[in-house]
Design a protein around this motif. Sequence first.
Motif, mmCIF file in Angstrom:
data_model
loop_
_atom_site.group_PDB
_atom_site.id
_atom_site.type_symbol
_atom_site.label_atom_id
_atom_site.label_comp_id
_atom_site.label_asym_id
_atom_site.label_seq_id
_atom_site.Cartn_x
_atom_site.Cartn_y
_atom_site.Cartn_z
ATOM 1 N N GLY C 252 5.603 -6.495 -10.749
ATOM 2 C CA GLY C 252 5.223 -7.800 -10.227
ATOM 3 C C GLY C 252 6.283 -8.345 -9.297
ATOM 4 O O GLY C 252 5.976 -8.846 -8.214
ATOM 5 N N SER C 253 7.521 -8.257 -9.704
ATOM 6 C CA SER C 253 8.592 -8.758 -8.859
ATOM 7 C C SER C 253 8.616 -8.027 -7.528
ATOM 8 O O SER C 253 8.806 -8.625 -6.474
ATOM 9 C CB SER C 253 9.946 -8.544 -9.523
ATOM 10 O OG SER C 253 10.063 -9.347 -10.638
ATOM 11 N N VAL C 254 8.427 -6.728 -7.609
ATOM 12 C CA VAL C 254 8.481 -5.946 -6.378
ATOM 13 C C VAL C 254 7.389 -6.419 -5.434
ATOM 14 O O VAL C 254 7.641 -6.693 -4.258
ATOM 15 C CB VAL C 254 8.317 -4.443 -6.682
ATOM 16 C CG1 VAL C 254 8.148 -3.659 -5.408
ATOM 17 C CG2 VAL C 254 9.507 -3.941 -7.469
ATOM 18 N N ILE C 255 6.195 -6.539 -5.960
ATOM 19 C CA ILE C 255 5.087 -6.943 -5.098
ATOM 20 C C ILE C 255 5.306 -8.364 -4.610
ATOM 21 O O ILE C 255 5.091 -8.680 -3.434
ATOM 22 C CB ILE C 255 3.754 -6.821 -5.854
ATOM 23 C CG1 ILE C 255 3.504 -5.359 -6.179
ATOM 24 C CG2 ILE C 255 2.620 -7.374 -5.032
ATOM 25 C CD1 ILE C 255 2.356 -5.127 -7.103
ATOM 26 N N LEU C 256 5.760 -9.193 -5.513
ATOM 27 C CA LEU C 256 5.986 -10.596 -5.138
ATOM 28 C C LEU C 256 6.982 -10.689 -3.996
ATOM 29 O O LEU C 256 6.733 -11.332 -2.978
ATOM 30 C CB LEU C 256 6.489 -11.351 -6.365
ATOM 31 C CG LEU C 256 6.761 -12.831 -6.231
ATOM 32 C CD1 LEU C 256 5.504 -13.544 -5.821
ATOM 33 C CD2 LEU C 256 7.245 -13.403 -7.540
ATOM 34 N N ALA C 257 8.096 -10.025 -4.174
ATOM 35 C CA ALA C 257 9.152 -10.160 -3.170
ATOM 36 C C ALA C 257 8.837 -9.363 -1.919
ATOM 37 O O ALA C 257 9.082 -9.810 -0.806
ATOM 38 C CB ALA C 257 10.479 -9.703 -3.760
ATOM 39 N N ALA C 258 8.285 -8.177 -2.123
ATOM 40 C CA ALA C 258 8.113 -7.312 -0.969
ATOM 41 C C ALA C 258 6.887 -7.695 -0.151
ATOM 42 O O ALA C 258 6.887 -7.515 1.060
ATOM 43 C CB ALA C 258 7.999 -5.863 -1.421
ATOM 44 N N LEU C 259 5.870 -8.198 -0.794
ATOM 45 C CA LEU C 259 4.638 -8.448 -0.049
ATOM 46 C C LEU C 259 4.250 -9.922 0.003
ATOM 47 O O LEU C 259 3.931 -10.441 1.061
ATOM 48 C CB LEU C 259 3.486 -7.642 -0.659
ATOM 49 C CG LEU C 259 3.747 -6.132 -0.744
ATOM 50 C CD1 LEU C 259 2.561 -5.425 -1.341
ATOM 51 C CD2 LEU C 259 4.054 -5.575 0.628
ATOM 52 N N LEU C 260 4.304 -10.583 -1.147
ATOM 53 C CA LEU C 260 3.778 -11.947 -1.151
ATOM 54 C C LEU C 260 4.630 -12.891 -0.319
ATOM 55 O O LEU C 260 4.127 -13.765 0.380
ATOM 56 C CB LEU C 260 3.650 -12.466 -2.583
ATOM 57 C CG LEU C 260 2.254 -12.280 -3.170
ATOM 58 C CD1 LEU C 260 1.884 -10.822 -3.192
ATOM 59 C CD2 LEU C 260 2.164 -12.862 -4.552
ATOM 60 N N LEU C 261 5.938 -12.711 -0.393
ATOM 61 C CA LEU C 261 6.785 -13.578 0.419
ATOM 62 C C LEU C 261 6.528 -13.345 1.900
ATOM 63 O O LEU C 261 6.659 -14.248 2.719
ATOM 64 C CB LEU C 261 8.259 -13.314 0.128
ATOM 65 C CG LEU C 261 8.744 -13.418 -1.311
ATOM 66 C CD1 LEU C 261 10.250 -13.452 -1.339
ATOM 67 C CD2 LEU C 261 8.207 -14.639 -1.988
ATOM 68 N N LYS C 262 6.133 -12.125 2.209
ATOM 69 C CA LYS C 262 5.927 -11.791 3.620
ATOM 70 C C LYS C 262 4.733 -12.525 4.203
ATOM 71 O O LYS C 262 4.629 -12.690 5.410
ATOM 72 C CB LYS C 262 5.733 -10.282 3.780
ATOM 73 C CG LYS C 262 6.850 -9.467 3.188
ATOM 74 C CD LYS C 262 8.174 -9.823 3.837
ATOM 75 C CE LYS C 262 9.347 -9.234 3.090
ATOM 76 N NZ LYS C 262 9.658 -9.934 1.851
ATOM 77 N N MET C 263 3.840 -12.922 3.316
ATOM 78 C CA MET C 263 2.684 -13.668 3.812
ATOM 79 C C MET C 263 3.141 -14.945 4.495
ATOM 80 O O MET C 263 2.588 -15.347 5.511
ATOM 81 C CB MET C 263 1.747 -13.997 2.646
ATOM 82 C CG MET C 263 1.017 -12.786 2.123
ATOM 83 S SD MET C 263 0.357 -13.009 0.467
ATOM 84 C CE MET C 263 -0.522 -14.540 0.644
ATOM 85 N N GLY C 264 4.150 -15.585 3.896
ATOM 86 C CA GLY C 264 4.660 -16.795 4.514
ATOM 87 C C GLY C 264 5.228 -16.517 5.894
ATOM 88 O O GLY C 264 4.941 -17.216 6.863
ATOM 89 N N GLY C 265 6.015 -15.466 5.978
ATOM 90 C CA GLY C 265 6.613 -15.128 7.268
ATOM 91 C C GLY C 265 5.547 -14.732 8.273
ATOM 92 O O GLY C 265 5.600 -15.113 9.450
#
Lengths: 99, 495, 504, 668, 80
Positions: C252-265
Amino acid sequence: MGLYSYLLISIIIFTIGVYGIITQRSGIKILMCIELLLNSANLNLVAFSSYNGNSTGQVFALFSIAIAAAEAAIGFAILVALFRLRDTINLDNINILRW
Amino acid sequence: MSLNINFAMLAPEILLTVLAFVIIIMGLLISNKSKNMLGYLSAAGILASLVYVIGNGMTEKVSYFYDSLVVDPLSQVFKLIFLIVSLIAVIASIEYFKDNRNQDEYYALILMSTVGMMVVASANDLIALFVGFELASMSTYVLAGFEKNNPSSLEAALKYFIIGSLSSALMLFGMSLIYGITSTTNIPGIIEFFRSAPLMAESSLGVLAMIFLVAGFGFKMALVPFHMWAPDTYEGSPSVVSSLLAAGSKKMGFVAAFRVLVLALVAIRADVHFTFAILAIITMTYGNVVAVSQRSIKRMLAYSSIAQAGYIALAFVVTTPMSIAGGILLALGHALMKGGAFIAVAVVGYMVLSDNKNAKNIDDLENFAGLGKRAPITALGFFVFFLALAGIPPSAGFIGKLFLFYSITVQAISLSSSWLLLVVVIAILNSALSIYYYARVIKYMYVLPPKGERIKEPTAYVVAILIAVIGTIGIGLYPEPFINMAMNAAQVLGV
Amino acid sequence: MAGLISLMILISLAGALITFLAKTREQARTVAIITSGISLAISLVIFSQFDSSISTIQFLESYSWIPSIGVTLKFGLDGIGMPLVLLSNIIIPLTVIFAWGETKQANRFYGLILLELTGVLGVFTSLDFFVFYIFWEIVLIPMYFLISIWGGPRKEYAAIKFFIYTHVASLVMLLAIFAMYFNALGITGTPSFDMFGLLKSYQVMDGDLIKGVISLKDAVFIGLLFGFIVKMPAVPFHTWLPDAHVEAPTAGSVILAALLLKMGGYGLFRVILPILPYSDSPSRMITLMAIIGVLSILYGTFLALAQRDLKKMVAYSSISHMGYVTLGAAALVPLSVSGAMYQQFSHGLITGILFMSCGVIQHSAGTRIIHDLGGIAKYMPKLTFVMLAGFLASLGLPGMSGFIAEFLVLVNSYFTLPTFVILALFGIVFTAGYHLWAMQRAVFGTYNEKLGHIHDGANYEIASMAILVLLVIYFGLNPNPVLNMMTVNAEQLLKSVVLRGVIT
Amino acid sequence: MFSDYAALIVLLPVIAFVLTLFLGKKLYSGGALLPIAAIAGSFIISLGIFFEIYPGGMVQQSIPWFGNGISQMNMGILIDPLAIVMLMMVSFVSLLIHIYAVGYMSHDPAKPRYFAETSLFTAAMLSVILSDNILQFFISWEVVGLCSFLLIGFWYHKPSAAAAAKKAFLVTRIGDVLFLAGIVMLYVNLVEIINNPANAFKIEPGNFLLQFKTMFEAIPLIDKTQLTYITLLFFGGAVGKSGQFPLHGWLPDAMEGPTTVSALIHAATMVTAGVYLVARTFPMFFATPATIMTGVPDSLLIVAIFGGFTALFAATMGLVMNDIKRVLAYSTVSQLGYMMLALGTAGAVVGAQAVGISLFHLVSHAFFKALLFLCAGSVIHAVGTNDIREMGGLFNKMKITATTMLIAALALAGIGIPFINIGTAGFFSKDMIIEKSFEFGEKTGGWGWIFYGFAILAALLTSIYIFRLWFMAFTGKPRSERHSHESPNVMTVPLMILALFALFFGFSQTGFYGYLEKNFELMGVEIAVHEEAAQLPVIIILLPVIVGVLGFLISYAIYYKRMIDMSKIISSENPLYKLLLNRYYEPKIGADLIGVKLTHDVVAQSGEFVDRKIIDGLVIDSIIGNTIFKIGEIIRKLQTGVVQNYASITILGVALLLVLLKLKLGGV
Amino acid sequence: MDIVFIVISILTILSSIMVIRSSKLVHSALYLAGTLIGTAGLFLLLQAEFLAWVQVLVYVGAVVTLILFTIMLTRKGEEE
């Protein structure tokens, strides 16, 4: 007598009914007060009907009386059923459902 | 109008009324055992009506009985809602009231209440409106107290009845005043009158009438502060009846309000918008805030239902076609979501009772632990309903909220109105807050360990839940026809 | 080859559903790896056929969905979305491999991971705001479950906080989208949620939201920005992130940090930059973004320094690194913008290694508290190797992808935002500081005997991390394959900036 | 021919790194042969290129890397005289150290890792040297830093090693950030120059923005103040890497790694990178305006100040250290100070020649310092301790080591015979620096003399501490029971080779200067060469040797003859001794106060407080979260369950509506 | 006419007050009947004769009777 005298009476009865609903504890009395309310509305309808010169109001009142009677029947049936289970119709005590 | 009028468009109402009587008569004739079939019979009747309503055009406008009933897109949409809700409730009742001696009365009452709601949806005259209202109300008073040996059920019925009667009286009083002012009870007539004499609407009597009507409809809609009965009643009533009340009967208030308030009164008084804004805000905030601290799921659903009423009431805040359409869409969505949710609670009740015959507080949050394992379909149902209630796409709840929020935003922008903006912001914050308590239940269902074996979910419940789930998601995925329907309905109101 | 994008999304969705229904763990993970593998393959096909020299949308596909309000299922890729699609398809299979040993409710676990893939792919490819928003929201749900079912002790708090925080932000963003939609409707008369159409219509938006307080343009801009920076997350809307990360399972952390945060960017580049030059006061908005960016960089750095929990430290480092994205985007120089995009891509890869390391340590040693660890390199040489590589990449060591990104951002942002760049540079030392300090205390030094006998990470875990390390180094040495397409798009984006004379 | 394979100079060790890392375990001696062969290859290629391009050629190769337009970055090779000298030195010394390490590290189980890392280290350093652009330079520079981190922390299970590795990385990182900031400013200036049509400056095809060539061409166009900033920031990087004051603290601590690593870091590679950076960008330093002192470019003056001060400052600490490697470490810091001093003072006096002067000392220092370290390693290998107080009387046991170390010490002390130019490498290289600082003093007068003071005092101290070391280690009675013996051949042979260079390298002085002098002309940069200064007074020429011998004599008296009882001076009562032994409290101030107390305890923890307690705790949880709960709990009490209350509220609702609608709130 | 109206209305209002005030439920029920009859009288004054009769029949004849029955059914000791 003018329309407004009837309206005044109707509103007085209405107010008494509302006062009763708020203050009374007996389920039966509250039901009586509801009858008062409906009655006052009927009075209104009839008064307006006579004032407006058409009979729609009276028709409406007729329906309303019938409905009030039915309502009373249901209300008292519920009260009786409740009394059978709880041995009381004091509404202060009927509060297992709250919060 | 001649006597050989064509009643084709009223066929559903007629069918259901006849069916209700048939069921009562059959109940007298057949044995207690075979009464179980009555559920199927009523379900079939409702389904037939539903098909008829869907199949028979949503656009043409027909009026009956000296213009006291109309069939138009608005009425059709709401009939659709009522029929779907009844269908769900009836299907679930097949299981819930299985082997009950009084099933005949039960189904007859459900059918009658459905007819009452449908009459309200079609009502074009205050008398018809009142009669329909009372028909539906009185049937549901009885339904709420249908578990005669359950003190909660009776208490729920009593409270519902007392507040309901009070509201009916208020409403009737309001109607009488309107009649007094306009000297007609025909709704288009009333509208016409107020259009031509706006000052009358501004008069004390007009305002008073308006207030009483809002109070009367607000009771059904469960708008704060006319909502007090709702949590108790929803909690105490049999779950299937709660489903009918929350999902169906509530919408009756809205359709009445759409018919009467929007047209007759709202259009001519600006501060009505403001009043409704306040009511809507208070309602949604109250519902959500109190729902947060509930542990009884039915009660939580009740408060959530209040909150949803607050969202739907946003439709009155701006009264643009978009907002009305949004209100209708959310009403439709809410009917499915909340109807389904209460049925799902019934499954939990079934589950808990099968664990322990004498269980208390069967809808307590604790009993939801591990529901995902114990009753997967029910849990899935809850999951979908909750997310939809929270307004997460793609779901009916999202589409409805989308339209409502959109319409208000647009109005706020075009009027450059800061308080409208505030309304949206509060609505959004509420929407976020609601996630909290929905997610808590979801957590219980999927995160916590189950407390018992997996149960076999009764087919009737499963069917009912699946209908609601499919409807909820279906509207979210393919909203086009529903949007059109809602927009057409909003057009009818001519705002 | 139109249809590839929707095929990719559908396959991942179908895979998710099949995985949910899988009976055994074996089946579930097999389906998961196959599905994500196919998705990766499709994305590689797309990538290989992608023309990185043009900035137009490629692989465009469009299907009518809700015509009455103008919603179409419109997907397409350009240099902004392509790298992130690639990243998603790299991260998800590796996450599945990493989590190969998951035993708790395995079918749901893998299913949710695939659902995340569906969500992020949708976000990165959809060109219709409505669809975009739907995918944007869908992403929340699997993550909520990943945190709340497989999470740590305070998982419920963390999951709900994550959900509510980001949901509020999305709703605010939704309102801003409404405003643009309404505005476009007023101009063209036909309802449409088409992303580019709406962004274009922003240019001619006028009026006030509240007279004398805030204009509509500004309000819409801030609403959209808010939606994105909460997701990124930027200080001061970041507090959901540490909690979510600490409690989430490793995958979950990996997906959260690697992908979900990127949505904002992604939102910054896709939505914010095209409208920035047309906002009422671009310079104020730029300053706002720059402040947020630098604040995130510094604040994240110092907070990371203060952490006792390794994973929390990594979480704060994410905040810090995402600050570069905001800063680079705000600088409005072609290469700073493409540097910011590159930072997204690179951070996605790097942070995967970091969180996976934390996961392996947690799993093996039973704790992530830095001062409870110590000397674990002795028993975990393989982990130490990849973890060190990850940490070095994260602190911006040249030769690894993070450096290219940060270098481009810093160097090019200096043209327009010199003060902010100097402040950001200030943080670099401390960035190195907390990374190395943590390594020194947790991994090196004498072995803490209290840990008992610990074992090295499983081979599949190390393998997925090693692949990421290789990718980080590869993209550190050869950034061109993704950087070029980013630059082309960044230049395209900034044409209007120059046109409007926002920056000289 | 060799120049076509210039890239292999870096690539060979990189390949060796990869292979050794993964296959080392299965190969002989942990795969040591791979890096040795690779570095030998690099050396041979460097040598080949040297002969190809001598005397006036260059190798330039460049390929685009990333970026586009004018901001196109590149990777490339620039081998000019400056670079080829460094390349040969680095690859050669590194080769010897690698060979030596086969013996030195023979018992270590982690040999593959060791050889892989040293191989990468060498590769990175070679890449620093032959970079043709500042970005690649910086990247390689950072990889050098990384490798130093890895190697210093080679025995990571020792907490002190892990801490030292971290410190090395972090302290140099401070410099790196300054360097990076310099690159940022340079980049911005270059782009703006190119974008300004008035300058008519453009990059020729095949050239790139951050190439040294472009940089040098743009010097006249860069704003002078900016140029000062840029060069000073570059120098900041050099300060960090070359352990100049105040970023010198990491270097002595870095002795935690294996001795061979110390030799690599301190002699051949890492620390010289800083000097090389200043030398490489010397034209920019030279072009800075002279505002502080007439006739001296500001940046060069600052380089001189830091270099001179460091030379003396580090030497003082070298006097009291007891760890053999620490003495050498401070010696390195001090000698690097000399190199910086040379660039600063000689740069001001003789322009581009300064690069030759500095580099000459750099190379000769590489030989003798590598030798010193390897000898120290040999000694440590033999006695098993680093503490010179526990050594003694080793001369008889380890003749080769002792002799070679003595040669190295002589070279470090700069012993030689003036006027006839016979002497050790250090004699030639250091004396030239001291002379140039004298000329600098003459040229500027006033406080410009201080540099000469630094230089000559440091020379005295250097001589004292290095002979103190030698005497304590090799003469007198053995102070430990351990049976020590000479190291194996694989270790002593490199010692002897280095000793030869330490002895005879000095004779290449003239050729060396001449070769390097033309370096920047090859790049097309004109650096005004000043008139040769007048003949120096004899005393100035003699003085360096005199202080060198004096230092020897002092050490001889104290540590061999024991004429003075040091125990009275060496006591914790003596504040000066305490100050020196505690290294001017640098670790306390640097790591503890700034690093831990200020940054971690104050700034970071208060941030944590704000984050957890205020934003999260107060705002989110307490205010928003709890308040909602509390309100919910209060409001739900309204739901008393008593139906009359419900009715009352309903009626109140009617009243509310009455208020709302009558108050005419509409239109708000 | 006015006097009749006033008398009837006063009686109606008084008895409606007494519905609430009286302490015995049976009395309340009887007062309610009084109110309803009074209202019927008012209906007569408004020329709604039919409705007046319906009022008496339905309300007094049915509803009040129902109330009285309920009172008896739910009596348990004396209600206050």
